[in-house]
Structure formats: C-alpha cells, structure tokens
Design an enzyme around this catalytic site. Structure first.
Site, PDB file in Angstrom:
ATOM      1  N   CYS A   1      -0.178  -4.241  15.107  1.00 18.38           N
ATOM      2  CA  CYS A   1       0.027  -3.787  13.732  1.00 18.38           C
ATOM      3  C   CYS A   1      -0.442  -4.831  12.721  1.00 18.38           C
ATOM      4  O   CYS A   1      -0.174  -6.021  12.881  1.00 18.38           O
ATOM      5  CB  CYS A   1       1.506  -3.483  13.520  1.00 18.38           C
ATOM      6  SG  CYS A   1       1.874  -2.907  11.857  1.00 18.38           S
TER       7      CYS A   1
ATOM      8  N   CYS B   1       5.123  -6.399  15.961  1.00 17.94           N
ATOM      9  CA  CYS B   1       4.395  -5.548  16.918  1.00 17.94           C
ATOM     10  C   CYS B   1       2.950  -6.054  16.997  1.00 17.94           C
ATOM     11  O   CYS B   1       2.313  -6.252  15.960  1.00 17.94           O
ATOM     12  CB  CYS B   1       4.419  -4.093  16.472  1.00 17.94           C
ATOM     13  SG  CYS B   1       6.083  -3.432  16.334  1.00 17.94           S
TER      14      CYS B   1
ATOM     15  N   CYS C   1      -2.325   1.832   7.734  1.00 16.78           N
ATOM     16  CA  CYS C   1      -1.413   0.976   6.993  1.00 16.78           C
ATOM     17  C   CYS C   1      -1.689  -0.498   7.244  1.00 16.78           C
ATOM     18  O   CYS C   1      -1.912  -0.921   8.348  1.00 16.78           O
ATOM     19  CB  CYS C   1       0.017   1.329   7.359  1.00 16.78           C
ATOM     20  SG  CYS C   1       0.372   3.009   6.889  1.00 16.78           S
TER      21      CYS C   1
ATOM     22  N   CYS D   1       6.196  -7.455   7.167  1.00 17.80           N
ATOM     23  CA  CYS D   1       7.179  -6.986   8.149  1.00 17.80           C
ATOM     24  C   CYS D   1       7.457  -8.130   9.115  1.00 17.80           C
ATOM     25  O   CYS D   1       6.575  -8.931   9.404  1.00 17.80           O
ATOM     26  CB  CYS D   1       6.592  -5.800   8.913  1.00 17.80           C
ATOM     27  SG  CYS D   1       7.729  -5.036  10.090  1.00 17.80           S
TER      28      CYS D   1
ATOM     29  N   CYS E   1       2.918   8.281   1.888  1.00 18.71           N
ATOM     30  CA  CYS E   1       3.349   7.241   2.810  1.00 18.71           C
ATOM     31  C   CYS E   1       3.812   6.044   1.981  1.00 18.71           C
ATOM     32  O   CYS E   1       3.065   5.531   1.150  1.00 18.71           O
ATOM     33  CB  CYS E   1       2.164   6.869   3.706  1.00 18.71           C
ATOM     34  SG  CYS E   1       2.541   5.570   4.888  1.00 18.71           S
TER      35      CYS E   1
ATOM     36  N   GLU F   1       0.825  -1.198   0.000  1.00 22.31           N
ATOM     37  CA  GLU F   1       0.000   0.000   0.000  1.00 22.31           C
ATOM     38  C   GLU F   1       0.859   1.248   0.000  1.00 22.31           C
ATOM     39  O   GLU F   1       1.943   1.268   0.567  1.00 22.31           O
ATOM     40  CB  GLU F   1      -0.839   0.029   1.283  1.00 22.31           C
ATOM     41  CG  GLU F   1      -1.908  -1.034   1.285  1.00 22.31           C
ATOM     42  CD  GLU F   1      -2.459  -1.258   2.668  1.00 22.31           C
ATOM     43  OE1 GLU F   1      -2.916  -0.283   3.274  1.00 22.31           O
ATOM     44  OE2 GLU F   1      -2.412  -2.409   3.129  1.00 22.31           O
TER      45      GLU F   1
HETATM   46  N1  SAH Z   1       8.350  -0.132  11.010  1.00 22.87           N
HETATM   47  C1  SAH Z   1       8.253   1.291  11.165  1.00 22.87           C
HETATM   48  C2  SAH Z   1       7.236   1.948  10.255  1.00 22.87           C
HETATM   49  C3  SAH Z   1       5.906   1.308  10.275  1.00 22.87           C
HETATM   50  S1  SAH Z   1       4.367   1.916  10.585  1.00 22.87           S
HETATM   51  C4  SAH Z   1       7.945   1.637  12.612  1.00 22.87           C
HETATM   52  O1  SAH Z   1       7.679   0.735  13.380  1.00 22.87           O
HETATM   53  O2  SAH Z   1       8.020   2.817  12.961  1.00 22.87           O
HETATM   54  C5  SAH Z   1       4.252   3.533  11.067  1.00 22.87           C
HETATM   55  C6  SAH Z   1       3.662   3.721  12.456  1.00 22.87           C
HETATM   56  O3  SAH Z   1       2.331   3.166  12.617  1.00 22.87           O
HETATM   57  C7  SAH Z   1       4.501   3.082  13.550  1.00 22.87           C
HETATM   58  O4  SAH Z   1       4.668   4.017  14.588  1.00 22.87           O
HETATM   59  C8  SAH Z   1       3.631   1.933  13.998  1.00 22.87           C
HETATM   60  O5  SAH Z   1       3.953   1.503  15.297  1.00 22.87           O
HETATM   61  C9  SAH Z   1       2.254   2.527  13.866  1.00 22.87           C
HETATM   62  N2  SAH Z   1       1.156   1.559  13.891  1.00 22.87           N
HETATM   63  C10 SAH Z   1       1.156   0.266  13.503  1.00 22.87           C
HETATM   64  N3  SAH Z   1      -0.057  -0.297  13.684  1.00 22.87           N
HETATM   65  C11 SAH Z   1      -0.847   0.661  14.192  1.00 22.87           C
HETATM   66  C12 SAH Z   1      -2.221   0.702  14.602  1.00 22.87           C
HETATM   67  N4  SAH Z   1      -3.011  -0.369  14.514  1.00 22.87           N
HETATM   68  N5  SAH Z   1      -2.682   1.876  15.075  1.00 22.87           N
HETATM   69  C13 SAH Z   1      -1.893   2.972  15.152  1.00 22.87           C
HETATM   70  N6  SAH Z   1      -0.619   2.996  14.791  1.00 22.87           N
HETATM   71  C14 SAH Z   1      -0.085   1.849  14.330  1.00 22.87           C
END
Ligand code: SAH
Length: 346
Positions: free
Chosen positions: A118, A115, A335, A111, A104, A91
């Site tokens: 996510c 986390c 995302c 990934c 973005c 995306e």
């Molecule tokens: N791998 C990188 C970039 C990925 S996503 C990182 O971890 O920073 C960008 C942001 O979205 C990150 O801060 C991630 O933790 C956050 N994110 C992921 N899933 C999410 C969710 N369900 N709600 C809000 N933020 C989220």
C-alpha cells in the site's frame, strides 16, 4: 474557533441554544451548509445579522484547498488532492457508477498499519482527519455534481488511513453526512473498510450501525497474511473472522472482503480454495482487486486470465464474488498514488 462541519445536528442545536437562538436555527444552518452548500456565512441570508457576525468571528467552514484535480477521460472519475494550512495533503476521489456517485474519503493523513503493498503507509501516519475535514472531502465532489443536478449517493472510507484507528471522528463524520437535515446519505450507503482491527469491528457491531463493513483480508492463511499485513500478528485470521461473525449476528448485514491479487504471492488457485473454506459459513461478498502498481513496491499484478480463474474457483465453491472494476486508470486514481507523487516533487 469551531469548525461548522465538525458538528452533528444535535451538537449544532445545543451550541446555538447557548447563543440564545431558537430551536429551528440549527435546521437553517444545516440547510445552508449541506443543502445549499454555501461557502461563506455571509450567504446565510435568513439568519439575523448578529448571529452571522458571531459565526463569522468564531467559526470556520472550508479549511482546505484543492492542490490538484484530475478528471479521467475514460470514466469521469475525479481525483482531488486537498491541502490544509498545516501543510498536510490527502486524496479524495469521486467515482461515477450507473447506480450513483460514490466518494472515497481519507480518514487519516498517511497510515501506520504498514501493509506492504500500500502506498498510503509509506511515510507513516502524520495525523488524524477530523470529522469536518472528512465532510469537506465529500463536499468537493457534491459541489462538482451540483452543476449536473446529481448527488453523492454513497461514501467509502477507502482513502488513506485506517478508519478504526480514528473511530470517534469517523462515526461523527458518518452521523453528519447521514443526517436528514444535511446530505442525507444512508448509513447503508457508507462503507467502512478496515485492515482488520478486531476491537473496532466489535464496537461497530455493538453500536448496531447499519453501515457496510469491508474487511481487507488479502490472504487466506496467517503465514501469508502476516507477511503482507503486520496487523495480522495482533489479530490473526481466526480472531478476525470471529469478530466478523459477531458483526453479522448483531447487524444482520453481510460483509465485504477485499482481496488484492498479487502475482505469485496470493493468487494461486489453492489460495482461492482456502479462502472459500474460510468464508463458507459467513454471508460474505469477495471483491477481487488486481493489485495497483506502487513504484516503491516490487509487486506484480495478477494477469487477467488468472483473476478470472480465481473468481471462478471461488464461485464454484459457493462464494459470492466479483472483480472490482478499475476506475480512473489514466489518472493514477489508486489511493495514495497522487499524494506520494506530490511528495516526491517537493
Ligand atoms: N485501512 C483501510 C482502508 C484503506 S484502503 C483498509 O485497510 O481496509 C482501501 C483498500 O485498498 C484496502 O482493502 C487496501 O488493502 C487496498 N489497497 C491498498 N493498496 C493497494 C494496492 N496497491 N492495490 C490494490 N489495493 C490496495
């Protein structure tokens, strides 16, 4: 086959020199690629026919196609799901702000960071995105903006993937979109968001790149952070913040910290106070993000009142903080959501 969007300006120059082309050719090709944004080598009308044939046979340009495109009726946020010939999808999202347009970008397909809030990590890491594949993502948005005489003014590496786990290609991508002969997007307007891969932060600091660094912190204690983000077991908060201090020392830039607020998990005011204590000696900006709903996860969102209280608490303790404005709420623009939905339908 060379991917034209994979080449930095200096690489394009060296490569064209091997093809016995004069020095100014690289500039011409970059102009066609990034200023006129043509989609086919045939359109590069000021190149000699022989070179055009050569490029036609030995290089590729756009390698992806649009699987779906959704436009938010609320704020014009446009989300593309792109597909590549090997079947992978990622995306990319165009966001319209008062201060400009940002894109973005996804740096990996899926990934491996795991986390637990996510969507992007649900199926693991499938493969890396090449620099050219990241450039393609930006170009879809730029071509859309061309009709309105606007440009992409900033890029955030906040799509799927961990940029530090694809370091070289991400930096090559930044060099390409930053090039004054190309899209000319200033490095300061490029945000690299990391889960907290310490060696990557240190390397970025040592290279002195004036990009904006965003660190996904999400919790103020190791116990809590480790329960949400496996990376914390490898690089606990103290080591992470030490690397952040080093980055500030080397680059003079302030750091953005992302904090996704999850109801009952990390949103108590006590956590706001601990967070403020952690960050008090750093030039930092905290971005509060009410967690986006992911069907596979059981998280609740922090209610708006509590988000506000959390923000007030941070501010009262001298921390610079804002609540991230939600974009494209009506098109599941968070995302990973679109890709996950698509995978379920297949
Ligand atoms: N791998 C990188 C970039 C990925 S996503 C990182 O971890 O920073 C960008 C942001 O979205 C990150 O801060 C991630 O933790 C956050 N994110 C992921 N899933 C999410 C969710 N369900 N709600 C809000 N933020 C989220």
């Amino acid at each position: 086959m060379r991917h034209l969007y994979d080449m930095r300006f200096d690489e394009m120059k060296a490569w064209l020199k091997v093809l016995q082309q004069p020095g100014y050719r690289a500039q011409q090709v970059f102009q066609w690629l990034y200023q006129w944004r043509v989609t086919d080598v045939v359109q590069m009308s000021n190149l000699p026919q022989k070179l055009r044939d050569e490029l036609q046979q030995n290089t590729r340009m756009t390698t992806s196609h649009v699987v779906t495109r959704q436009v938010s009726r609320l704020d014009g946020t446009t989300k593309f799901l792109l597909g590549w010939p090997d079947g992978v999808t990622v995306e990319t999202v165009l966001m319209r702000h008062d201060y400009g347009n940002s894109v973005c970008v996804s740096s990996q397909v899926g990934c491996k960071m795991g986390c637990n809030f996510c969507a992007s990590t649900l199926g693991g890491m499938i493969r890396q995105m090449s620099a050219g594949e990241m450039v393609e993502q930006v170009l879809y948005s730029q071509r859309l903006l061309d009709g309105q005489d606007e440009r992409v003014s900033s890029v955030v590496l906040m799509g799927s993937g961990e940029p530090m786990d694809n370091y070289d290609e991400v930096m090559r991508f930044i060099d390409i979109v930053n090039d004054p002969n190309g899209l000319n997007i200033g490095q300061r307007h490029v945000t690299v968001s990391t889960v907290g891969v310490v060696p990557g932060i240190v390397r970025l600091a040592d290279e002195g790149r004036p990009v904006t660094l965003a660190v996904s912190l999400h919790a103020p204690t190791d116990e809590l952070r480790s329960s949400m983000m496996p990376i914390n077991k490898a690089y606990p908060i103290s080591e992470l913040l030490q690397a952040c201090r080093y980055y500030v020392h080397k680059t003079g830039r302030r750091i953005s910290f992302e904090y996704a607020l999850i109801g009952g998990k990390n949103d108590a005011l006590q956590e706001a106070r601990k967070l403020a204590e952690l960050l008090h000696d750093l030039p930092a900006h905290v971005n509060l993000i009410p967690v986006n709903f992911v069907p596979e996860r059981s998280y609740k969102r922090t209610p708006p009142d509590r988000v506000q209280e959390f923000l007030n608490e941070l501010k009262a303790m001298g921390i610079n903080a804002t609540i991230r404005r939600e974009m494209g709420h009506d098109i599941s623009a968070a995302c990973g959501q679109l890709r996950a939905e698509q995978a379920k339908r297949l």
